[in-house]
Design a protein around this motif. Structure first.
Motif, PDB file in Angstrom:
ATOM      1  N   LEU A   1       0.809  -1.217   0.000  1.00  0.00           N
ATOM      2  CA  LEU A   1       0.000   0.000   0.000  1.00  0.00           C
ATOM      3  C   LEU A   1       0.847   1.274   0.000  1.00  0.00           C
ATOM      4  N   GLY A   2       2.152   1.167   0.159  1.00  0.00           N
ATOM      5  CA  GLY A   2       2.998   2.349   0.166  1.00  0.00           C
ATOM      6  C   GLY A   2       3.070   3.004  -1.202  1.00  0.00           C
ATOM      7  N   TYR A   3       3.456   4.293  -1.222  1.00  0.00           N
ATOM      8  CA  TYR A   3       3.528   5.031  -2.480  1.00  0.00           C
ATOM      9  C   TYR A   3       4.573   4.433  -3.419  1.00  0.00           C
ATOM     10  N   PHE A   4       5.634   3.890  -2.864  1.00  0.00           N
ATOM     11  CA  PHE A   4       6.709   3.330  -3.679  1.00  0.00           C
ATOM     12  C   PHE A   4       6.847   1.820  -3.466  1.00  0.00           C
TER      13      PHE A   4
ATOM     14  N   LYS B   1       2.267   3.618 -10.402  1.00  0.00           N
ATOM     15  CA  LYS B   1       3.291   4.107  -9.483  1.00  0.00           C
ATOM     16  C   LYS B   1       4.600   4.389 -10.216  1.00  0.00           C
ATOM     17  N   LYS B   2       4.994   3.506 -11.149  1.00  0.00           N
ATOM     18  CA  LYS B   2       6.204   3.739 -11.936  1.00  0.00           C
ATOM     19  C   LYS B   2       6.079   5.015 -12.768  1.00  0.00           C
ATOM     20  N   SER B   3       4.933   5.192 -13.404  1.00  0.00           N
ATOM     21  CA  SER B   3       4.717   6.394 -14.206  1.00  0.00           C
ATOM     22  C   SER B   3       4.729   7.644 -13.339  1.00  0.00           C
ATOM     23  N   ALA B   4       4.155   7.554 -12.141  1.00  0.00           N
ATOM     24  CA  ALA B   4       4.138   8.709 -11.243  1.00  0.00           C
ATOM     25  C   ALA B   4       5.556   9.115 -10.850  1.00  0.00           C
TER      26      ALA B   4
END
Length: 279
Positions: free
Chosen positions: A48-51, A235-238
């Motif tokens: 669930l973490g941003y990274f 997440k990768k794109s962000a």
């Protein structure tokens, strides 16, 4: 006589209305709200973490739990075999799994429907041909599709995990109807789904011990992936976009300071006697 009869009806109607209001005000009405449900505790989910990314070993085990346990009643209408490639299985494994399923296709040149081996672009098979058949096989309760189940419930990860592991005996004084099971995390406490998991219910290929909590943890992570298959790509794109935006912001700030530095550092002096001031 008629006027007296109408007055009697009017008075009786008022009395009946007053009695109904009094009965409604004194009756105890029970509503099924949040106080009737035990809220699930919060569990530490690493993905669930941003990274953070999914544990793909857990996703593979979760798909195995779904396939061997949940798929007998629940469907995944939004997931195709090909979406499993690189997530839970290899391309060859996905092709083999798809071929094991007979898919109804057609019509053919003669206008008839026919069955063929499944292909990677097919949707994961549903246990029932329609909702009526699902209700008939489960005592009138249709097992819901699980594609978006984690997103459809508040704190879906915690809710599904608590629901799968929360079956227990009903408290003293609570009677359960036939065909219902007590689960304090389900609204009302009575659920028609029997406990689906058991210790050793599946045999993991990687040797992980298949306890009830382990199976629940794995299938919850898999169901989160089914609700957001694009999560890791997003997440990768962000990360890429934020890196570019940060570089552009620094470049814009440096250019602004360089462009405005001559104007902000100049000094304007006024000298008497020059021009019309000395006349």
């Amino acid at each position: 006589m008629a006027a007296r009869f109408q007055g009697l009806i009017r008075s009786n109607g008022l009395a009946a209305g007053a009695a109904a209001v009094a009965a409604a005000s004194t009756a105890k009405v029970t509503f099924l709200d949040e106080d009737d449900v035990v809220h699930p505790p919060h569990y530490p989910w690493r993905h669930l973490g941003y990274f953070s990314s999914f544990d793909h070993a857990a996703l593979r085990r979760g798909f195995q739990v779904y396939r061997e346990v949940c798929a007998s009643c629940h469907s995944l209408h939004l997931i195709r075999f090909r979406e499993l490639v690189g997530v839970t299985h290899t391309k060859e494994e996905v092709k083999q799994m798809a071929m094991e399923v007979d898919v109804l296709d057609g019509p053919n040149d003669e206008g008839e429907m026919f069955e063929r081996p499944g292909k990677p672009y097919d949707i994961l098979p549903s246990p029932y041909p329609n909702k009526e058949a699902g209700r008939a096989a489960n005592g009138g309760a249709y097992p819901p599709d699980l594609s978006l189940m984690v997103k459809a419930r508040h704190s879906g990860h915690d809710y599904v995990f608590a629901l799968l592991t929360g079956y227990c005996d009903p408290p003293e004084g609570k009677e359960m109807m036939a065909g219902l099971y007590y689960n304090p995390y389900f609204a009302g406490g009575a659920i028609s789904m029997p406990p689906p998991l058991s210790d050793g219910g599946v045999e993991y290929d990687d040797g992980t011990v298949a306890t009830i909590s382990q199976q629940a943890r794995d299938v919850v992570q898999f169901l989160h992936w089914t609700s957001e298959p694009e999560s890791e790509d997003r997440k990768k794109s962000a990360c890429k976009y934020l890196t570019v935006v940060a570089f552009m912001a620094l470049s814009a700030g440096y250019y602004k300071r360089w462009k405005w530095s001559p104007l902000k550092t100049r000094q304007i002096s006024y000298v008497k006697g020059i021009g019309g001031a000395g006349r």
